[in-house]
Design a protein around this motif. Sequence first.
Motif, short mmCIF file in Angstrom:
data_model
loop_
_atom_site.label_atom_id
_atom_site.label_comp_id
_atom_site.label_asym_id
_atom_site.label_seq_id
_atom_site.Cartn_x
_atom_site.Cartn_y
_atom_site.Cartn_z
N ALA A 243 0.78 -1.17 0.03
CA ALA A 243 0.13 -0.12 0.09
C ALA A 243 1.01 1.27 -0.09
O ALA A 243 0.49 2.26 -0.52
CB ALA A 243 -0.65 0.25 1.31
N ILE A 275 -5.93 1.10 -4.61
CA ILE A 275 -5.47 0.89 -3.10
C ILE A 275 -5.95 2.06 -2.32
O ILE A 275 -5.67 3.16 -2.66
CB ILE A 275 -3.90 0.78 -2.81
N TYR A 294 -7.71 -3.17 -0.90
CA TYR A 294 -7.44 -3.38 -2.52
C TYR A 294 -8.58 -3.90 -3.55
O TYR A 294 -9.34 -4.74 -2.85
CB TYR A 294 -6.30 -4.33 -2.52
#
Length: 303
Positions: A243, A275, A294
């Motif tokens: 991330a 994300i 996600y």
Amino acid sequence: MKKFVLSAAVCVCLLFMVSALYAEEPAVQWGSYYSPGNFIPEVSLSYEGYRYNGWHYYNGTSYYGWRLYGQLGLYPGAEIIMWNPDIEGFSPFALGLSGVARIGVPLSRYESFTVGAGAEAVFHLGFRGFDFPGSEYLDRVDLFVKLGVGFDFLNPDGFKVGFISQAGVNYFLNDRFNVGVSYRYWGANNYGRNGVAVQARYRFGKTSDVKGMGKLWDGLNTAVGDITALSYVSQFYTFYSIAAYTGGYYYSSSDVQEGTGGIWSYKSDGETFFIERTFLEAGSEGGQWWLLRYFTKDGEEVR
């Protein structure tokens, strides 16, 4: 001279048993019921017969057919436990010496009555101390092997010396009395008697101190728990690094306020995924709670 040697041997055995009775033994994690100095009288009964179909000769007459041979073996004896090897707190083995007599009762008119005696080294393997569900039954199991030399002094074939053995399993009905089944071989004659036996034994003397392996299992469970927790932490940092550093870019969270965040879009091989990083709450001890999500352009979460 023979009486002197026998008397000396008896005195040595009695002295060993008395000294072992008062000797201190450390508690072990895995052990057996046996302790040095234990005296164990026993008796076993063995079926050592067989049927043979062929030519036979008896009282000057030959004939062809079935005939029953063999004996019923009665084995009274006694054992003394000599040593419990202690290997770093584990003492499942017990070593002893056994004296045994054999009375062979003929199963047919073609056999004769025989009497013999012998001496054997004994090896025991116990299972006390495992401390898992159902182990109270395993605690009472005793595997054993006996190996030695025996002789028949009452035998129509004359005085015979040969190898003798016994191997099987005993089960302790309580701390003292145990019964079992075994295979016996008596080679002190021309034929070599062998068969399945049942035995009963009673143990005199103190019981070995077994504290069990509960702490060992607890340590293993703790280690497994630590490894599991470490795997979860590794998964977290994997997701966090994806991330925070996807595409080689780092996104600082120092200026993000609680309840805010952002959604980043990435394209790879013609496919687009997103994300989401949202700062949910600051912990009381300096930690932070973040939402990491996600998903594809269709809103389907990627797991």
